[in-house]
Design a protein around this motif. Structure first.
Motif, PDB file in Angstrom:
ATOM      1  N   VAL A 162       0.841  -1.208   0.000  1.00  0.00           N
ATOM      2  CA  VAL A 162       0.000   0.000   0.000  1.00  0.00           C
ATOM      3  C   VAL A 162       0.869   1.249   0.000  1.00  0.00           C
ATOM      4  CG1 VAL A 162      -1.948  -1.129   1.186  1.00  0.00           C
ATOM      5  CG2 VAL A 162      -0.109  -0.086   2.523  1.00  0.00           C
ATOM      6  N   ARG A 163       0.257   2.353  -0.439  1.00  0.00           N
ATOM      7  CA  ARG A 163       0.861   3.680  -0.328  1.00  0.00           C
ATOM      8  C   ARG A 163       0.096   4.440   0.730  1.00  0.00           C
ATOM      9  NH1 ARG A 163       0.177   7.120  -4.126  1.00  0.00           N
ATOM     10  NH2 ARG A 163       2.096   8.312  -3.778  1.00  0.00           N
ATOM     11  N   VAL A 164       0.859   5.007   1.700  1.00  0.00           N
ATOM     12  CA  VAL A 164       0.212   5.715   2.797  1.00  0.00           C
ATOM     13  C   VAL A 164       0.696   7.165   2.795  1.00  0.00           C
ATOM     14  CG1 VAL A 164      -0.105   3.651   4.204  1.00  0.00           C
ATOM     15  CG2 VAL A 164       2.022   4.944   4.390  1.00  0.00           C
ATOM     16  N   LEU A 165      -0.229   8.076   3.104  1.00  0.00           N
ATOM     17  CA  LEU A 165       0.106   9.500   3.248  1.00  0.00           C
ATOM     18  C   LEU A 165       0.346   9.768   4.718  1.00  0.00           C
ATOM     19  CD1 LEU A 165       0.403  12.364   2.129  1.00  0.00           C
ATOM     20  CD2 LEU A 165      -2.080  12.647   2.449  1.00  0.00           C
ATOM     21  N   ILE A 166       1.597  10.165   5.039  1.00  0.00           N
ATOM     22  CA  ILE A 166       1.988  10.397   6.414  1.00  0.00           C
ATOM     23  C   ILE A 166       1.924  11.889   6.680  1.00  0.00           C
ATOM     24  CG2 ILE A 166       3.822  10.084   8.115  1.00  0.00           C
ATOM     25  CD1 ILE A 166       4.877   7.799   6.313  1.00  0.00           C
ATOM     26  N   GLY A 167       1.170  12.259   7.703  1.00  0.00           N
ATOM     27  CA  GLY A 167       1.004  13.665   8.037  1.00  0.00           C
ATOM     28  C   GLY A 167       2.191  14.207   8.823  1.00  0.00           C
ATOM     29  N   THR A 168       2.094  15.514   9.136  1.00  0.00           N
ATOM     30  CA  THR A 168       3.177  16.163   9.879  1.00  0.00           C
ATOM     31  C   THR A 168       3.254  15.678  11.328  1.00  0.00           C
ATOM     32  OG1 THR A 168       1.676  17.995  10.407  1.00  0.00           O
ATOM     33  CG2 THR A 168       3.077  18.229   8.446  1.00  0.00           C
ATOM     34  N   LYS A 173      -2.790   9.320   7.120  1.00  0.00           N
ATOM     35  CA  LYS A 173      -4.014  10.040   6.777  1.00  0.00           C
ATOM     36  C   LYS A 173      -4.778   9.360   5.649  1.00  0.00           C
ATOM     37  CE  LYS A 173      -3.731  14.501   6.790  1.00  0.00           C
ATOM     38  NZ  LYS A 173      -3.343  15.898   6.473  1.00  0.00           N
ATOM     39  N   GLN A 174      -4.067   8.724   4.726  1.00  0.00           N
ATOM     40  CA  GLN A 174      -4.726   8.029   3.618  1.00  0.00           C
ATOM     41  C   GLN A 174      -3.976   6.742   3.317  1.00  0.00           C
ATOM     42  OE1 GLN A 174      -5.527  10.330   0.086  1.00  0.00           O
ATOM     43  NE2 GLN A 174      -5.838  12.230   1.245  1.00  0.00           N
ATOM     44  N   VAL A 175      -4.725   5.762   2.748  1.00  0.00           N
ATOM     45  CA  VAL A 175      -4.146   4.478   2.360  1.00  0.00           C
ATOM     46  C   VAL A 175      -4.641   4.152   0.961  1.00  0.00           C
ATOM     47  CG1 VAL A 175      -3.932   2.017   2.899  1.00  0.00           C
ATOM     48  CG2 VAL A 175      -4.095   3.690   4.759  1.00  0.00           C
ATOM     49  N   GLU A 176      -3.718   3.854   0.052  1.00  0.00           N
ATOM     50  CA  GLU A 176      -4.054   3.469  -1.307  1.00  0.00           C
ATOM     51  C   GLU A 176      -3.513   2.077  -1.577  1.00  0.00           C
ATOM     52  OE1 GLU A 176      -2.547   6.355  -4.022  1.00  0.00           O
ATOM     53  OE2 GLU A 176      -3.992   7.907  -3.441  1.00  0.00           O
ATOM     54  N   THR A 200       7.989   8.736  12.211  1.00  0.00           N
ATOM     55  CA  THR A 200       8.687  10.010  12.435  1.00  0.00           C
ATOM     56  C   THR A 200       8.475  10.838  11.163  1.00  0.00           C
ATOM     57  OG1 THR A 200      10.381   8.944  13.788  1.00  0.00           O
ATOM     58  CG2 THR A 200      10.912  11.103  12.864  1.00  0.00           C
ATOM     59  N   PRO A 201       7.821  11.985  11.257  1.00  0.00           N
ATOM     60  CA  PRO A 201       7.440  12.714  10.033  1.00  0.00           C
ATOM     61  C   PRO A 201       8.665  13.151   9.217  1.00  0.00           C
ATOM     62  CG  PRO A 201       7.120  14.098  11.953  1.00  0.00           C
ATOM     63  CD  PRO A 201       7.459  12.725  12.475  1.00  0.00           C
ATOM     64  N   ALA A 202       8.427  13.266   7.924  1.00  0.00           N
ATOM     65  CA  ALA A 202       9.474  13.779   7.042  1.00  0.00           C
ATOM     66  C   ALA A 202       9.654  15.281   7.269  1.00  0.00           C
ATOM     67  CB  ALA A 202       9.112  13.511   5.578  1.00  0.00           C
ATOM     68  N   THR A 203      10.866  15.763   7.025  1.00  0.00           N
ATOM     69  CA  THR A 203      11.158  17.192   7.209  1.00  0.00           C
ATOM     70  C   THR A 203      11.870  17.746   5.977  1.00  0.00           C
ATOM     71  OG1 THR A 203      13.269  16.687   8.296  1.00  0.00           O
ATOM     72  CG2 THR A 203      11.335  16.967   9.720  1.00  0.00           C
ATOM     73  N   ARG A 204      11.675  19.034   5.748  1.00  0.00           N
ATOM     74  CA  ARG A 204      12.378  19.792   4.707  1.00  0.00           C
ATOM     75  C   ARG A 204      13.021  20.981   5.389  1.00  0.00           C
ATOM     76  NH1 ARG A 204      11.591  20.533  -0.966  1.00  0.00           N
ATOM     77  NH2 ARG A 204      12.367  22.548  -1.694  1.00  0.00           N
ATOM     78  N   ASP A 205      14.363  20.946   5.478  1.00  0.00           N
ATOM     79  CA  ASP A 205      15.100  21.954   6.247  1.00  0.00           C
ATOM     80  C   ASP A 205      14.587  22.034   7.681  1.00  0.00           C
ATOM     81  OD1 ASP A 205      16.688  22.536   4.077  1.00  0.00           O
ATOM     82  OD2 ASP A 205      15.502  24.261   3.428  1.00  0.00           O
ATOM     83  N   GLY A 206      14.273  20.870   8.256  1.00  0.00           N
ATOM     84  CA  GLY A 206      13.835  20.812   9.645  1.00  0.00           C
ATOM     85  C   GLY A 206      12.357  21.055   9.856  1.00  0.00           C
ATOM     86  N   ILE A 207      11.618  21.340   8.791  1.00  0.00           N
ATOM     87  CA  ILE A 207      10.187  21.616   8.916  1.00  0.00           C
ATOM     88  C   ILE A 207       9.417  20.360   8.508  1.00  0.00           C
ATOM     89  CG2 ILE A 207       8.277  23.058   8.128  1.00  0.00           C
ATOM     90  CD1 ILE A 207      10.336  25.231   7.536  1.00  0.00           C
ATOM     91  N   PRO A 208       8.496  19.858   9.353  1.00  0.00           N
ATOM     92  CA  PRO A 208       7.732  18.640   9.022  1.00  0.00           C
ATOM     93  C   PRO A 208       6.925  18.822   7.733  1.00  0.00           C
ATOM     94  CG  PRO A 208       7.510  19.155  11.353  1.00  0.00           C
ATOM     95  CD  PRO A 208       8.181  20.339  10.722  1.00  0.00           C
ATOM     96  N   GLN A 209       6.903  17.754   6.918  1.00  0.00           N
ATOM     97  CA  GLN A 209       6.195  17.779   5.641  1.00  0.00           C
ATOM     98  C   GLN A 209       5.344  16.512   5.508  1.00  0.00           C
ATOM     99  OE1 GLN A 209       6.645  20.376   3.303  1.00  0.00           O
ATOM    100  NE2 GLN A 209       7.874  21.367   4.894  1.00  0.00           N
ATOM    101  N   GLU A 210       4.229  16.622   4.794  1.00  0.00           N
ATOM    102  CA  GLU A 210       3.426  15.453   4.455  1.00  0.00           C
ATOM    103  C   GLU A 210       4.063  14.747   3.268  1.00  0.00           C
ATOM    104  OE1 GLU A 210      -0.608  16.453   3.723  1.00  0.00           O
ATOM    105  OE2 GLU A 210      -1.083  16.799   5.832  1.00  0.00           O
ATOM    106  N   VAL A 211       4.202  13.425   3.352  1.00  0.00           N
ATOM    107  CA  VAL A 211       4.810  12.653   2.278  1.00  0.00           C
ATOM    108  C   VAL A 211       4.060  11.336   2.107  1.00  0.00           C
ATOM    109  CG1 VAL A 211       7.123  13.639   2.561  1.00  0.00           C
ATOM    110  CG2 VAL A 211       6.485  11.596   3.855  1.00  0.00           C
ATOM    111  N   TRP A 212       4.200  10.790   0.906  1.00  0.00           N
ATOM    112  CA  TRP A 212       3.689   9.462   0.618  1.00  0.00           C
ATOM    113  C   TRP A 212       4.823   8.460   0.753  1.00  0.00           C
ATOM    114  CZ3 TRP A 212      -1.332   8.011  -0.418  1.00  0.00           C
ATOM    115  CH2 TRP A 212      -2.243   9.048  -0.688  1.00  0.00           C
ATOM    116  N   ARG A 213       4.470   7.271   1.297  1.00  0.00           N
ATOM    117  CA  ARG A 213       5.458   6.214   1.437  1.00  0.00           C
ATOM    118  C   ARG A 213       4.806   4.877   1.132  1.00  0.00           C
ATOM    119  NH1 ARG A 213      10.141   5.049   5.882  1.00  0.00           N
ATOM    120  NH2 ARG A 213      10.490   2.860   5.289  1.00  0.00           N
TER     121      ARG A 213
END
Length: 225
Positions: A162-168, A173-176, A200-213
């Motif tokens: 599955v592909r999951v959307l991980i929130g900050t 949040k979602q499952v495909e 553990t949420p993904a970060t961009r320059d230390g800022i949490p980001q929503e990502v798919w995994r």
């Protein structure tokens, strides 16, 4: 025979004496008159020396001009390091025109002018630092879904991706659905991901980001069962 036209021939003594006497008188007259002629010539023509023009003495050669060489010393003055000016306005790189740039202090005390292109200081492009989402090790045991009862009784095993959307906040949040051995296996995986999975949420320059995994779960029967 012919008669002598002029009478008797021969030299007469009287005529000879007269001729000799005349010649002697002439010679004597010439001898005694010579001093007078010389004196008259001396009195008439007096030789005087004629002064000839004397060439002026040669002028001394002009003294060669002595070139005065002035020895100049060039000193390289290292200008103090120039501080990068602080720009108070945005200037386009292609803007051209007259501008003034302050010169190094201590040289001329003024400014130098010219025409050219004003370019902002070079700023290297920023490469953001990305950190992907990772399963939280504190919830490692919660990632395995419960085995569906119908699939257990049928003794079927399978795998679900599955592909999951991980929130900050690290929650799903979602499952495909990508692939699943059965609908029961996918349903069990989806329910467990939304309720129990933590990351553990993904970060961009230390800022949490929503990502798919993408995550995969395997359903394997235990021999003890």
């Amino acid at each position: 025979m012919y008669a002598d036209r002029y009478g008797k021939s021969g030299i007469k003594p009287g005529a000879l004496s007269i001729a000799i006497g005349l010649n002697g008188a002439i010679i004597a007259a010439l001898i005694f008159s010579t001093p007078d002629i010389v004196k008259s010539i001396d009195k008439t023509f007096i030789a005087r020396p004629i002064p000839l023009p004397v060439d002026p003495p040669p002028l001394p050669d002009p003294k060669p001009k002595t070139e005065t060489k002035v020895r100049t010393e060039q000193r390289v003055i290292d200008p103090p390091p120039r501080q990068r000016p602080t720009l108070t306005e945005t200037v386009a790189p292609t803007n051209t025109g007259n501008f003034f740039e302050p010169g190094p202090p201590g040289l001329d005390g003024g400014v130098t002018g010219g025409t050219g292109t004003i370019e902002p200081p070079y700023i290297p492009p920023h490469v953001p630092v990305l950190v992907g989402a990772r399963p939280d090790p504190r919830f490692a045991k919660a990632f395995q879904p419960a085995y569906p009862p119908g699939e257990r009784r049928a003794e079927r095993e399978g795998r679900v991706t599955v592909r999951v959307l991980i929130g900050t906040d690290g929650r799903v949040k979602q499952v495909e659905r990508v692939s699943a051995a059965s609908e029961a296996f996918f349903a069990a995986t989806r329910e467990q991901a939304l309720a129990k999975w933590r990351f553990t949420p993904a970060t961009r320059d230390g800022i949490p980001q929503e990502v798919w995994r993408t995550m995969s779960v395997s359903f394997v029967l235990d021999d003890a069962d």
